[in-house]
Design an enzyme around this catalytic site. Sequence first.
Site, PDB file in Angstrom:
ATOM      1  CB  SER A 253      -0.818   0.066   1.180  1.00 13.03           C
ATOM      2  OG  SER A 253      -1.622   1.102   1.412  1.00 13.03           O
TER       3      SER A 253
ATOM      4  CE1 TYR B  90      -3.652  -2.298   5.016  1.00 18.00           C
ATOM      5  CE2 TYR B  90      -2.907   0.044   4.640  1.00 18.00           C
ATOM      6  CZ  TYR B  90      -3.406  -1.263   4.091  1.00 18.00           C
ATOM      7  OH  TYR B  90      -3.483  -1.427   2.817  1.00 18.00           O
TER       8      TYR B  90
ATOM      9  CB  SER C   8       1.293  -4.669   8.662  1.00  6.54           C
ATOM     10  OG  SER C   8       0.347  -4.012   7.667  1.00  6.54           O
TER      11      SER C   8
HETATM   12  N1  LIG Z   1      -8.731  -1.022  -1.009  1.00  9.64           N
HETATM   13  C1  LIG Z   1      -7.768  -0.341  -1.144  1.00  9.64           C
HETATM   14  O1  LIG Z   1      -8.081   0.971  -1.178  1.00  9.64           O
HETATM   15  C2  LIG Z   1      -6.185  -0.784  -0.825  1.00  9.64           C
HETATM   16  C3  LIG Z   1      -5.402   0.077  -1.057  1.00  9.64           C
HETATM   17  C4  LIG Z   1      -4.086  -0.238  -0.875  1.00  9.64           C
HETATM   18  C5  LIG Z   1      -3.882  -1.709  -0.467  1.00  9.64           C
HETATM   19  N2  LIG Z   1      -4.899  -2.484  -0.253  1.00  9.64           N
HETATM   20  C6  LIG Z   1      -4.505  -3.960  -0.085  1.00  9.64           C
HETATM   21  O2  LIG Z   1      -5.100  -4.835  -0.994  1.00  9.64           O
HETATM   22  C7  LIG Z   1      -5.525  -5.847  -0.219  1.00  9.64           C
HETATM   23  C8  LIG Z   1      -7.008  -6.320  -0.412  1.00  9.64           C
HETATM   24  O3  LIG Z   1      -7.761  -5.514   0.136  1.00  9.64           O
HETATM   25  P1  LIG Z   1      -9.208  -5.129  -0.569  1.00  9.64           P
HETATM   26  O4  LIG Z   1      -9.506  -3.528  -0.483  1.00  9.64           O
HETATM   27  O5  LIG Z   1      -9.718  -6.104  -1.479  1.00  9.64           O
HETATM   28  O6  LIG Z   1     -10.211  -5.687   0.812  1.00  9.64           O
HETATM   29  P2  LIG Z   1     -11.253  -6.690   1.225  1.00  9.64           P
HETATM   30  O7  LIG Z   1     -12.270  -6.513   0.223  1.00  9.64           O
HETATM   31  O8  LIG Z   1     -11.643  -6.286   2.678  1.00  9.64           O
HETATM   32  O9  LIG Z   1     -10.586  -7.929   1.239  1.00  9.64           O
HETATM   33  C9  LIG Z   1      -9.705  -8.291   2.120  1.00  9.64           C
HETATM   34  C10 LIG Z   1      -9.480  -9.883   1.736  1.00  9.64           C
HETATM   35  O10 LIG Z   1      -8.744 -10.360   2.454  1.00  9.64           O
HETATM   36  C11 LIG Z   1      -9.182 -11.644   3.324  1.00  9.64           C
HETATM   37  N3  LIG Z   1      -8.583 -11.655   4.513  1.00  9.64           N
HETATM   38  C12 LIG Z   1      -8.795 -10.957   5.791  1.00  9.64           C
HETATM   39  N4  LIG Z   1      -8.027 -11.587   6.820  1.00  9.64           N
HETATM   40  C13 LIG Z   1      -7.763 -12.777   6.385  1.00  9.64           C
HETATM   41  C14 LIG Z   1      -7.381 -13.884   7.049  1.00  9.64           C
HETATM   42  N5  LIG Z   1      -7.030 -13.883   8.468  1.00  9.64           N
HETATM   43  N6  LIG Z   1      -7.214 -15.014   6.482  1.00  9.64           N
HETATM   44  C15 LIG Z   1      -7.246 -15.190   5.026  1.00  9.64           C
HETATM   45  N7  LIG Z   1      -7.813 -14.090   4.310  1.00  9.64           N
HETATM   46  C16 LIG Z   1      -8.081 -12.966   4.973  1.00  9.64           C
HETATM   47  C17 LIG Z   1     -10.744 -11.299   3.277  1.00  9.64           C
HETATM   48  O11 LIG Z   1     -11.388 -12.583   3.375  1.00  9.64           O
HETATM   49  P3  LIG Z   1     -12.262 -13.553   4.345  1.00  9.64           P
HETATM   50  O12 LIG Z   1     -12.924 -12.154   5.333  1.00  9.64           O
HETATM   51  O13 LIG Z   1     -13.055 -14.160   3.657  1.00  9.64           O
HETATM   52  O14 LIG Z   1     -11.000 -14.115   5.192  1.00  9.64           O
HETATM   53  C18 LIG Z   1     -10.870 -10.572   1.984  1.00  9.64           C
HETATM   54  O15 LIG Z   1     -10.934 -11.473   0.859  1.00  9.64           O
HETATM   55  C19 LIG Z   1      -5.268  -5.889   1.215  1.00  9.64           C
HETATM   56  O16 LIG Z   1      -3.823  -6.285   1.554  1.00  9.64           O
HETATM   57  C20 LIG Z   1      -5.183  -4.370   1.294  1.00  9.64           C
HETATM   58  O17 LIG Z   1      -4.145  -3.833   2.288  1.00  9.64           O
HETATM   59  C21 LIG Z   1      -6.239  -2.021  -0.369  1.00  9.64           C
END
Ligand SMILES: NC(=O)c1ccc[n+]([C@@H]2O[C@H](COP(=O)([O-])OP(=O)(O)OC[C@H]3O[C@@H](n4cnc5c(N)ncnc54)[C@H](OP(=O)(O)O)[C@@H]3O)[C@@H](O)[C@H]2O)c1
Length: 284
Positions: A153, A166, A169
């Site tokens: 990120s 965050y 991490s």
């Molecule tokens: N959206 C943004 O603006 C943004 C920006 C920068 C980086 N990111 C990064 O992109 C990645 C995906 O984020 P997203 O925006 O798509 O969020 P999201 O829709 O909340 O998806 C997060 C995913 O992580 C899984 N997860 C959470 N805890 C877990 C665990 N203990 N074991 C296995 N899976 C787990 C969730 O599945 P379950 O709940 O089914 O386990 C879900 O599939 C993350 O690493 C986030 O930090 C996002």
Amino acid sequence: MLPRYNGGMTTHPEHPCGVTLISGASSGIGEALAYELAAKGGWVALAARRLESLQTVAAKCEALGGRALPLACDVAARADCQAAVAQTVAHFGRLDTLINNAGITMWARVDSLADGALIEQIMRVNFLGAVELTAAALPHLKTSQGRITCISSMASQIIAPGNSGYAASKAAMDSYFEALRAELIDSGVSVTLYNLGFVETGIASRMHDAQGQQSGSIAGLIPRGAQITPDAAARQIITATVARRRRVFSSVGGVPGRLIAVLRLLLPGVIERAGIDFMKRGGL
Ligand SMILES: NC(=O)c1ccc[n+]([C@@H]2O[C@H](COP(=O)([O-])OP(=O)(O)OC[C@H]3O[C@@H](n4cnc5c(N)ncnc54)[C@H](OP(=O)(O)O)[C@@H]3O)[C@@H](O)[C@H]2O)c1
């Protein structure tokens, strides 16, 4: 050319990423990554905690022309990570690409935390989850001269009051996987770090608060037009993965990501002020 699939039916995945294990594939960016790969003939192993959601994603992947394996996996548990890799290889016969995408976030001041439990949870999912999956996957990726992509990120490139655990991490992920990339220089395995900006997945309104509830939100603070869709993010991530790019910094609110990273070093006071303003507007 990828070797033949040793489980029968079709010969091999058509996508250059081959057989891909995606963590956090039950929603958001991970789900979009699965569709992007499947639509171009990729075979995907889908890991997350919510098995029902994964089964729905897997069915859509198969309808798009790919092959998919849903895997219940809590990346905070070492045994689950090892099992997810083992089941992927047992099912598809190989592993070519690992995408460390599972992640959770926070919106709380450090002085509002009673102890380090929330920070520990974030580190276990965002950082150690990626460490464990990679440790289990590495022997297979060396065999296939495959690819590792980490969804980091831009939070690791700014000063992020309210989002300290965050940002930490993701900074840990950045440093660890840059070192791993150097160690793997002669192995044929590539490591791509993708430092994303804002993506429209709803994660910004499901941030863990000081009590560990997912009620924290910065959604109202994200400038209009500053978010890209999960589909657009997935396309960019896969393009970078195929090209074995070292590092991609996304722009945030129109400001190029590389410039943000440099400004933090050259003008830390300016970046800190922006972070403090953001935190205060977010009610902390
Ligand atoms: N959206 C943004 O603006 C943004 C920006 C920068 C980086 N990111 C990064 O992109 C990645 C995906 O984020 P997203 O925006 O798509 O969020 P999201 O829709 O909340 O998806 C997060 C995913 O992580 C899984 N997860 C959470 N805890 C877990 C665990 N203990 N074991 C296995 N899976 C787990 C969730 O599945 P379950 O709940 O089914 O386990 C879900 O599939 C993350 O690493 C986030 O930090 C996002």
